[in-house]
Design a protein around this motif. Structure first.
Motif, PDB file in Angstrom:
ATOM      1  N   PRO A  45       0.806  -1.233   0.000  1.00  0.00           N
ATOM      2  CA  PRO A  45       0.000   0.000   0.000  1.00  0.00           C
ATOM      3  C   PRO A  45       0.833   1.274   0.000  1.00  0.00           C
ATOM      4  O   PRO A  45       0.493   2.234  -0.705  1.00  0.00           O
ATOM      5  CB  PRO A  45      -0.830  -0.136   1.268  1.00  0.00           C
ATOM      6  CG  PRO A  45      -0.978  -1.617   1.459  1.00  0.00           C
ATOM      7  CD  PRO A  45       0.334  -2.200   1.017  1.00  0.00           C
ATOM      8  N   ALA A  46       1.920   1.299   0.746  1.00  0.00           N
ATOM      9  CA  ALA A  46       2.726   2.519   0.830  1.00  0.00           C
ATOM     10  C   ALA A  46       3.324   2.878  -0.530  1.00  0.00           C
ATOM     11  O   ALA A  46       3.307   4.049  -0.947  1.00  0.00           O
ATOM     12  CB  ALA A  46       3.842   2.341   1.861  1.00  0.00           C
ATOM     13  N   THR A  47       3.849   1.885  -1.243  1.00  0.00           N
ATOM     14  CA  THR A  47       4.439   2.133  -2.560  1.00  0.00           C
ATOM     15  C   THR A  47       3.378   2.566  -3.555  1.00  0.00           C
ATOM     16  O   THR A  47       3.557   3.538  -4.297  1.00  0.00           O
ATOM     17  CB  THR A  47       5.160   0.875  -3.064  1.00  0.00           C
ATOM     18  OG1 THR A  47       6.247   0.573  -2.190  1.00  0.00           O
ATOM     19  CG2 THR A  47       5.699   1.094  -4.472  1.00  0.00           C
ATOM     20  N   VAL A  48       2.254   1.857  -3.573  1.00  0.00           N
ATOM     21  CA  VAL A  48       1.185   2.182  -4.521  1.00  0.00           C
ATOM     22  C   VAL A  48       0.620   3.570  -4.234  1.00  0.00           C
ATOM     23  O   VAL A  48       0.389   4.362  -5.158  1.00  0.00           O
ATOM     24  CB  VAL A  48       0.070   1.114  -4.463  1.00  0.00           C
ATOM     25  CG1 VAL A  48      -1.114   1.540  -5.321  1.00  0.00           C
ATOM     26  CG2 VAL A  48       0.607  -0.237  -4.938  1.00  0.00           C
ATOM     27  N   GLU A  49       0.399   3.874  -2.976  1.00  0.00           N
ATOM     28  CA  GLU A  49      -0.146   5.189  -2.623  1.00  0.00           C
ATOM     29  C   GLU A  49       0.788   6.310  -3.056  1.00  0.00           C
ATOM     30  O   GLU A  49       0.333   7.366  -3.534  1.00  0.00           O
ATOM     31  CB  GLU A  49      -0.395   5.260  -1.119  1.00  0.00           C
ATOM     32  CG  GLU A  49      -1.579   4.418  -0.642  1.00  0.00           C
ATOM     33  CD  GLU A  49      -1.661   4.309   0.870  1.00  0.00           C
ATOM     34  OE1 GLU A  49      -0.911   5.048   1.550  1.00  0.00           O
ATOM     35  OE2 GLU A  49      -2.457   3.493   1.362  1.00  0.00           O
ATOM     36  N   ALA A  50       2.094   6.110  -2.919  1.00  0.00           N
ATOM     37  CA  ALA A  50       3.053   7.136  -3.343  1.00  0.00           C
ATOM     38  C   ALA A  50       3.011   7.321  -4.851  1.00  0.00           C
ATOM     39  O   ALA A  50       3.045   8.456  -5.350  1.00  0.00           O
ATOM     40  CB  ALA A  50       4.460   6.745  -2.886  1.00  0.00           C
ATOM     41  N   VAL A  51       2.930   6.220  -5.590  1.00  0.00           N
ATOM     42  CA  VAL A  51       2.854   6.290  -7.047  1.00  0.00           C
ATOM     43  C   VAL A  51       1.592   7.024  -7.489  1.00  0.00           C
ATOM     44  O   VAL A  51       1.627   7.908  -8.357  1.00  0.00           O
ATOM     45  CB  VAL A  51       2.886   4.870  -7.654  1.00  0.00           C
ATOM     46  CG1 VAL A  51       2.511   4.905  -9.139  1.00  0.00           C
ATOM     47  CG2 VAL A  51       4.266   4.244  -7.478  1.00  0.00           C
ATOM     48  N   VAL A  52       0.464   6.675  -6.878  1.00  0.00           N
ATOM     49  CA  VAL A  52      -0.819   7.281  -7.248  1.00  0.00           C
ATOM     50  C   VAL A  52      -0.843   8.767  -6.896  1.00  0.00           C
ATOM     51  O   VAL A  52      -1.281   9.599  -7.701  1.00  0.00           O
ATOM     52  CB  VAL A  52      -1.977   6.537  -6.549  1.00  0.00           C
ATOM     53  CG1 VAL A  52      -3.287   7.279  -6.759  1.00  0.00           C
ATOM     54  CG2 VAL A  52      -2.076   5.109  -7.078  1.00  0.00           C
ATOM     55  N   ALA A  53      -0.357   9.110  -5.715  1.00  0.00           N
ATOM     56  CA  ALA A  53      -0.369  10.514  -5.288  1.00  0.00           C
ATOM     57  C   ALA A  53       0.477  11.385  -6.206  1.00  0.00           C
ATOM     58  O   ALA A  53       0.109  12.523  -6.517  1.00  0.00           O
ATOM     59  CB  ALA A  53       0.134  10.616  -3.854  1.00  0.00           C
ATOM     60  N   ARG A  54       1.581  10.850  -6.679  1.00  0.00           N
ATOM     61  CA  ARG A  54       2.493  11.608  -7.533  1.00  0.00           C
ATOM     62  C   ARG A  54       1.880  11.884  -8.903  1.00  0.00           C
ATOM     63  O   ARG A  54       2.288  12.812  -9.600  1.00  0.00           O
ATOM     64  CB  ARG A  54       3.803  10.826  -7.689  1.00  0.00           C
ATOM     65  CG  ARG A  54       4.982  11.644  -8.195  1.00  0.00           C
ATOM     66  CD  ARG A  54       6.255  10.814  -8.161  1.00  0.00           C
ATOM     67  NE  ARG A  54       6.550  10.355  -6.816  1.00  0.00           N
ATOM     68  CZ  ARG A  54       6.871   9.096  -6.495  1.00  0.00           C
ATOM     69  NH1 ARG A  54       6.947   8.177  -7.435  1.00  0.00           N
ATOM     70  NH2 ARG A  54       7.130   8.773  -5.257  1.00  0.00           N
ATOM     71  N   ASN A  55       0.878  11.086  -9.264  1.00  0.00           N
ATOM     72  CA  ASN A  55       0.314  11.195 -10.610  1.00  0.00           C
ATOM     73  C   ASN A  55      -1.184  11.476 -10.607  1.00  0.00           C
ATOM     74  O   ASN A  55      -1.878  11.176 -11.581  1.00  0.00           O
ATOM     75  CB  ASN A  55       0.602   9.903 -11.383  1.00  0.00           C
ATOM     76  CG  ASN A  55       2.084   9.702 -11.626  1.00  0.00           C
ATOM     77  OD1 ASN A  55       2.660  10.281 -12.539  1.00  0.00           O
ATOM     78  ND2 ASN A  55       2.714   8.880 -10.789  1.00  0.00           N
ATOM     79  N   ALA A  56      -1.674  12.057  -9.538  1.00  0.00           N
ATOM     80  CA  ALA A  56      -3.080  12.453  -9.488  1.00  0.00           C
ATOM     81  C   ALA A  56      -3.348  13.553 -10.512  1.00  0.00           C
ATOM     82  O   ALA A  56      -2.459  14.351 -10.841  1.00  0.00           O
ATOM     83  CB  ALA A  56      -3.437  12.941  -8.084  1.00  0.00           C
TER      84      ALA A  56
END
Length: 301
Positions: free
Chosen positions: A236-247
């Motif tokens: 979750p931490a890795t995915v959340e960082a990826v998603v947040a960076r590309n919102a």
């Protein structure tokens, strides 16, 4: 003799990293997906190499070379000729080299970003890969394909505004032009969906499909599925960082999904916008050519 090409680097790239291509109908979310992939610490994804342009021109160039060679052999050397015509094998080998050469640039960018130590996958995004997917499978037999699917009518509307940001589709003189382009786009979308289905069936485990609408609804869930398929870190931490960076709000400079900017590559960031720009005639025309494929993909007609 010293070889001009750094073949050692290319061989090391091929042996150490998994390769993939990202493709889809234009304006189906491939650029967003490329950025999401490239934000993962174990993945590097470039865009766009435009190698399909080279492939399109290289084949005729080889034919022209073969014609010239055959004439010379027939006129001068006859049975003593030692040079034979180039064929598909040489074409595929050349294109494989060019692809790996382009990926070396992606690897250098990843290294500059501090990702080289943990890198596991490297690839290129280009909607044009869909045009000759069978040929690219021959060029890159071990590569994986990641494709995006979006309602073709949304793709068409988004592409229209990408090309003509100041032209409202159904107003005045624009209407005839808008209608005149629908059939060609619908056929392209329909045939691309069929090509993806065939590729997925022919190469089990090496084709992953994402729906743009699902990505909008739950980006984290879709990226978790994709990263799991790639056997990458999908915590979750890795995915959340990826998603947040590309919102959308980040990439668009502060706009929220639905807040349109016709001049921006990221125009609106929503699904179903075709309903705001199609009338019944437009929809009937699109569905006449792609309705069955739209329905099979789960889109309302």
């Amino acid at each position: 003799m010293t070889l001009m090409a750094d073949t050692g680097q290319l061989r090391a790239l091929l042996e150490s990293l998994g390769l993939f291509v990202v493709t889809g109908v234009t304006k189906s979310g491939t650029t967003w997906l490329q950025r999401l992939l490239d934000s993962h610490p174990e993945v590097a994804c470039g865009g766009e190499s435009k190698l399909n342009v080279l492939l399109t021109h290289l084949a005729p160039a080889i034919r022209e070379y073969n014609t010239a060679l055959s004439k010379t052999n027939a006129k001068i050397y006859k049975e003593a000729a030692i040079y034979r015509e180039l064929g598909e094998a040489q074409l595929l080998t050349a294109m494989q080299y060019f692809f790996l050469d382009r990926l070396c640039a992606v690897e250098r960018a990843a290294a500059a970003a501090g990702k080289s130590a943990g890198l596991r996958w490297i690839g290129d995004k280009d909607p044009d890969y869909k045009r000759r997917l069978g040929t690219w499978r021959a060029i890159l037999p071990e590569a994986r394909v990641i494709s995006t699917t979006r309602d073709g009518r949304d793709c068409f509307v988004s592409l229209w505004f990408h090309l003509y940001p100041d032209r409202e589709p159904l107003s005045g003189e624009n209407r005839a032009d808008f209608l005149g382009r629908i059939e060609g786009h619908a056929v392209t979308w329909r045939d691309t969906m069929a090509r993806f289905q065939k590729d997925s069936a022919s190469f089990p485990g090496r084709h992953f499909s994402l729906r743009y609408e699902a990505m909008l609804e739950d980006t984290a869930a879709e990226m978790t599925r994709l990263f799991t398929w790639l056997d990458c870190d999908s915590t979750p931490a890795t995915v959340e960082a990826v998603v947040a960076r590309n919102a959308f709000s980040v990439l668009s400079g502060g706009r929220q999904p639905g807040e349109a900017d016709a001049q921006s590559f990221l125009r609106k960031g929503i699904s179903g916008d075709w309903k705001n720009h199609f009338d019944d005639e437009c929809n009937a025309l699109y569905c006449a050519h792609a309705g069955e494929a739209l329905s099979a993909a789960g889109y309302e007609l």
